[in-house]
Design a protein around this motif. Structure first.
Motif, PDB file in Angstrom:
ATOM      1  N   LEU A  20      -8.272  36.050  13.390  1.00 20.60           N
ATOM      2  CA  LEU A  20      -7.740  34.683  13.253  1.00 20.60           C
ATOM      3  C   LEU A  20      -6.837  34.502  12.036  1.00 20.60           C
ATOM      4  O   LEU A  20      -5.932  33.674  12.050  1.00 20.60           O
ATOM      5  CB  LEU A  20      -8.880  33.672  13.202  1.00 20.60           C
ATOM      6  N   LYS A  21      -7.089  35.282  10.983  1.00 24.69           N
ATOM      7  CA  LYS A  21      -6.273  35.105   9.769  1.00 24.69           C
ATOM      8  C   LYS A  21      -4.791  35.398  10.035  1.00 24.69           C
ATOM      9  O   LYS A  21      -3.928  34.979   9.280  1.00 24.69           O
ATOM     10  CB  LYS A  21      -6.799  35.956   8.620  1.00 24.69           C
ATOM     11  N   LYS A  22      -4.527  36.100  11.132  1.00 20.84           N
ATOM     12  CA  LYS A  22      -3.123  36.362  11.465  1.00 20.84           C
ATOM     13  C   LYS A  22      -2.404  35.100  11.946  1.00 20.84           C
ATOM     14  O   LYS A  22      -1.183  35.074  12.061  1.00 20.84           O
ATOM     15  CB  LYS A  22      -3.020  37.474  12.514  1.00 20.84           C
ATOM     16  N   PHE A  23      -3.199  34.050  12.258  1.00 22.28           N
ATOM     17  CA  PHE A  23      -2.587  32.758  12.621  1.00 22.28           C
ATOM     18  C   PHE A  23      -2.454  31.861  11.385  1.00 22.28           C
ATOM     19  O   PHE A  23      -1.872  30.787  11.458  1.00 22.28           O
ATOM     20  CB  PHE A  23      -3.447  32.038  13.671  1.00 22.28           C
ATOM     21  N   GLY A  24      -3.063  32.295  10.283  1.00 24.02           N
ATOM     22  CA  GLY A  24      -3.044  31.506   9.058  1.00 24.02           C
ATOM     23  C   GLY A  24      -4.444  31.451   8.480  1.00 24.02           C
ATOM     24  O   GLY A  24      -5.423  31.763   9.176  1.00 24.02           O
ATOM     25  N   THR A  25      -4.548  31.025   7.226  1.00 22.88           N
ATOM     26  CA  THR A  25      -5.881  30.949   6.619  1.00 22.88           C
ATOM     27  C   THR A  25      -6.366  29.508   6.496  1.00 22.88           C
ATOM     28  O   THR A  25      -7.516  29.257   6.203  1.00 22.88           O
ATOM     29  CB  THR A  25      -5.888  31.606   5.220  1.00 22.88           C
ATOM     30  N   THR A  26      -5.466  28.535   6.729  1.00 21.90           N
ATOM     31  CA  THR A  26      -5.845  27.118   6.721  1.00 21.90           C
ATOM     32  C   THR A  26      -5.539  26.585   8.119  1.00 21.90           C
ATOM     33  O   THR A  26      -4.417  26.151   8.399  1.00 21.90           O
ATOM     34  CB  THR A  26      -5.057  26.345   5.639  1.00 21.90           C
ATOM     35  N   LEU A  27      -6.524  26.650   8.990  1.00 23.86           N
ATOM     36  CA  LEU A  27      -6.321  26.323  10.408  1.00 23.86           C
ATOM     37  C   LEU A  27      -6.876  24.927  10.670  1.00 23.86           C
ATOM     38  O   LEU A  27      -8.071  24.774  10.929  1.00 23.86           O
ATOM     39  CB  LEU A  27      -7.023  27.377  11.280  1.00 23.86           C
ATOM     40  N   VAL A  28      -6.010  23.928  10.579  1.00 26.35           N
ATOM     41  CA  VAL A  28      -6.545  22.559  10.628  1.00 26.35           C
ATOM     42  C   VAL A  28      -5.981  21.648  11.724  1.00 26.35           C
ATOM     43  O   VAL A  28      -6.703  20.758  12.183  1.00 26.35           O
ATOM     44  CB  VAL A  28      -6.399  21.826   9.269  1.00 26.35           C
ATOM     45  N   SER A  29      -4.755  21.827  12.159  1.00 25.23           N
ATOM     46  CA  SER A  29      -4.195  20.798  13.051  1.00 25.23           C
ATOM     47  C   SER A  29      -4.219  21.200  14.524  1.00 25.23           C
ATOM     48  O   SER A  29      -4.238  22.386  14.864  1.00 25.23           O
ATOM     49  CB  SER A  29      -2.760  20.456  12.646  1.00 25.23           C
ATOM     50  N   ARG A  30      -4.206  20.197  15.384  1.00 25.62           N
ATOM     51  CA  ARG A  30      -4.157  20.439  16.830  1.00 25.62           C
ATOM     52  C   ARG A  30      -2.879  21.181  17.250  1.00 25.62           C
ATOM     53  O   ARG A  30      -2.957  22.161  17.986  1.00 25.62           O
ATOM     54  CB  ARG A  30      -4.177  19.108  17.588  1.00 25.62           C
ATOM     55  N   PRO A  31      -1.697  20.726  16.808  1.00 27.32           N
ATOM     56  CA  PRO A  31      -0.477  21.424  17.233  1.00 27.32           C
ATOM     57  C   PRO A  31      -0.485  22.900  16.822  1.00 27.32           C
ATOM     58  O   PRO A  31      -0.045  23.751  17.591  1.00 27.32           O
ATOM     59  CB  PRO A  31       0.650  20.666  16.527  1.00 27.32           C
ATOM     60  N   ALA A  32      -1.020  23.197  15.625  1.00 25.53           N
ATOM     61  CA  ALA A  32      -1.069  24.595  15.175  1.00 25.53           C
ATOM     62  C   ALA A  32      -2.019  25.398  16.067  1.00 25.53           C
ATOM     63  O   ALA A  32      -1.728  26.546  16.423  1.00 25.53           O
ATOM     64  CB  ALA A  32      -1.503  24.666  13.713  1.00 25.53           C
ATOM     65  N   GLY A  33      -3.138  24.797  16.447  1.00 28.89           N
ATOM     66  CA  GLY A  33      -4.099  25.472  17.326  1.00 28.89           C
ATOM     67  C   GLY A  33      -3.507  25.705  18.709  1.00 28.89           C
ATOM     68  O   GLY A  33      -3.664  26.766  19.308  1.00 28.89           O
ATOM     69  N   LYS A  34      -2.807  24.687  19.190  1.00 29.05           N
ATOM     70  CA  LYS A  34      -2.189  24.786  20.517  1.00 29.05           C
ATOM     71  C   LYS A  34      -1.099  25.863  20.532  1.00 29.05           C
ATOM     72  O   LYS A  34      -0.988  26.647  21.487  1.00 29.05           O
ATOM     73  CB  LYS A  34      -1.586  23.429  20.890  1.00 29.05           C
ATOM     74  N   ASP A  45     -12.903  36.609   9.605  1.00 32.33           N
ATOM     75  CA  ASP A  45     -12.732  37.136   8.249  1.00 32.33           C
ATOM     76  C   ASP A  45     -11.378  36.701   7.668  1.00 32.33           C
ATOM     77  O   ASP A  45     -10.350  36.839   8.328  1.00 32.33           O
ATOM     78  CB  ASP A  45     -12.807  38.674   8.282  1.00 32.33           C
ATOM     79  N   GLY A  46     -11.384  36.171   6.460  1.00 34.74           N
ATOM     80  CA  GLY A  46     -10.138  35.769   5.800  1.00 34.74           C
ATOM     81  C   GLY A  46      -9.730  34.329   6.054  1.00 34.74           C
ATOM     82  O   GLY A  46      -8.846  33.806   5.388  1.00 34.74           O
ATOM     83  N   VAL A  47     -10.398  33.656   7.006  1.00 37.54           N
ATOM     84  CA  VAL A  47     -10.089  32.239   7.253  1.00 37.54           C
ATOM     85  C   VAL A  47     -10.753  31.411   6.154  1.00 37.54           C
ATOM     86  O   VAL A  47     -11.952  31.525   5.925  1.00 37.54           O
ATOM     87  CB  VAL A  47     -10.596  31.788   8.643  1.00 37.54           C
ATOM     88  N   VAL A  48      -9.977  30.597   5.464  1.00 38.87           N
ATOM     89  CA  VAL A  48     -10.523  29.795   4.358  1.00 38.87           C
ATOM     90  C   VAL A  48     -10.936  28.415   4.851  1.00 38.87           C
ATOM     91  O   VAL A  48     -11.960  27.868   4.448  1.00 38.87           O
ATOM     92  CB  VAL A  48      -9.491  29.661   3.212  1.00 38.87           C
ATOM     93  N   VAL A  49     -10.127  27.833   5.750  1.00 34.76           N
ATOM     94  CA  VAL A  49     -10.423  26.483   6.251  1.00 34.76           C
ATOM     95  C   VAL A  49     -10.219  26.429   7.760  1.00 34.76           C
ATOM     96  O   VAL A  49      -9.168  26.828   8.274  1.00 34.76           O
ATOM     97  CB  VAL A  49      -9.496  25.423   5.593  1.00 34.76           C
TER      98      VAL A  49
END
Lengths: 251, 89
Positions: free
Chosen positions: B5-19, B43-47
């Motif tokens: 998941l960290k390859k998508f970012g380490t601060t995974l918070v918004s719906r558009p980013a998830g989509k 591993d590596g995901v902070v939020v």
């Protein structure tokens, strides 16, 4: 109102400059001056209002007051660029900066939870108002590490208007606030999700944090170990949402 | 298949980013073999928030059911998010 000498003039801001920094209108500053809330200095032949830079800086430290005023004002301008996130992308970038600043001050578990709570509340504002902002789009997002405060506010439609689309029987902001914090519900019909504020509640009651949330004429106060939601009616109305997250007990 | 998941970012918070993450990953998911497990590594995901997870993990679980396995879920916001999502499954 103070009188002052010309020699101090270089430290003064015009009422227009002060209004811009505070994100309120000039008329609002005139009212605040008359009410004794933020005093001006009168000078010149016509007695124009000026402001001490230090008074403005001190006022800006009170981020929750600045945000609350912006959220409830009837006559408003865009907030100070430092705290204004017009789009979600700007908010994401500022949230990551906040996360980085926070990680220098508190343990990673707290960074993770506080950033998640702020991220969920801020993104909620965008999710529910995209394309429908009544006046100023975007959110106010600011934090004060010294006081351990994070504040988010929007001038959107508010929770009652949003949830009424899927729960037409909702009659007050207090009811809407309760539903938003306890049920899995989304005002984005036909989407069925909507865990955001439930998630916020779950984190706050399990950690040494507190939350003050206002929408319409309803306010919610939440802190660690709370079982019931403490929702009350307020005297002042906010059309959108205002949230203050505190984590001062970690000091 | 391993999804970091960290390859998508380490601060995974918004719906558009998830989509966007879900849509961008579709070509890769098409390559999953019938008996293959899908291991989601946090591993590596902070939020992480439910908004992001609802757009990525929920459809992943709906599509692949028990083939999905979650690992390294010790981060505090990851735990809080999974706890909320699990109430809906």
């Amino acid at each position: 109102m103070h009188r002052f000498t010309y020699t101090t003039m270089h430290k003064l801001l015009s009422i227009g400059q002060a209004a811009k920094l505070l994100g309120v209108s000039i008329d609002t500053l005139r009212r605040w001056d008359s009410a004794g809330r933020l005093r001006s200095i009168r000078t010149g032949m016509r007695g124009h209002r000026f402001y001490n830079r230090s008074d403005i800086d001190q006022y800006l430290q009170e981020i929750d007051l600045v945000a609350l005023n912006w959220a409830k004002s009837t006559n408003v301008t865009e907030p100070n660029p430092d705290v204004y996130c017009q789009t979600r992308d700007v908010f994401q970038a500022r949230l990551e900066k906040f996360q980085s600043t926070l990680s220098k001050n508190v343990p990673i578990e707290v960074v993770s939870l506080i950033t998640a709570v702020a991220g969920e509340i801020g993104n909620n504002s965008f999710d529910h108002n995209l394309g429908s902002w009544p006046d100023i789009s975007g959110i106010f997002f600011s934090y004060n590490m010294r006081n351990r405060k994070v504040v988010l506010a929007d001038r959107g439609q508010g929770i009652l208007t949003t949830l009424k689309r899927v729960r037409p029987e909702l009659a007050s902001s207090s009811e809407a606030l309760k539903v938003a914090f306890t049920e899995t519900i989304s005002g984005r019909y036909p989407e069925t999700r909507g865990n955001g504020l439930k998630f916020v509640k779950a984190i706050i009651v399990k950690n040494p944090f507190s939350l003050y949330f206002q929408t319409g004429d309803a306010q919610l106060s939440l802190k660690k170990d709370d079982v019931e939601l403490n929702i009350k009616q307020t005297d002042t109305i906010i059309n959108g949402c205002f949230a203050l997250i505190s984590f001062e007990e970690l000091l | 298949m391993n999804i970091e998941l960290k390859k998508f970012g380490t601060t995974l918070v918004s719906r558009p980013a998830g989509k966007e993450a879900w849509l961008a990953f579709q070509p890769v998911l098409k390559g999953v073999l019938p008996d293959e497990k899908i291991i989601v590594n946090f591993d590596g995901v902070v939020v992480l928030t439910p908004s992001w997870a609802d757009e990525f993990l929920t459809p992943l679980r709906n599509n692949f059911k028990e083939k999905v396995e979650l690992i390294n879920t010790n981060n505090s916001s990851v735990k809080a998010t999974l706890s909320i999502l699990n109430q809906n499954f």
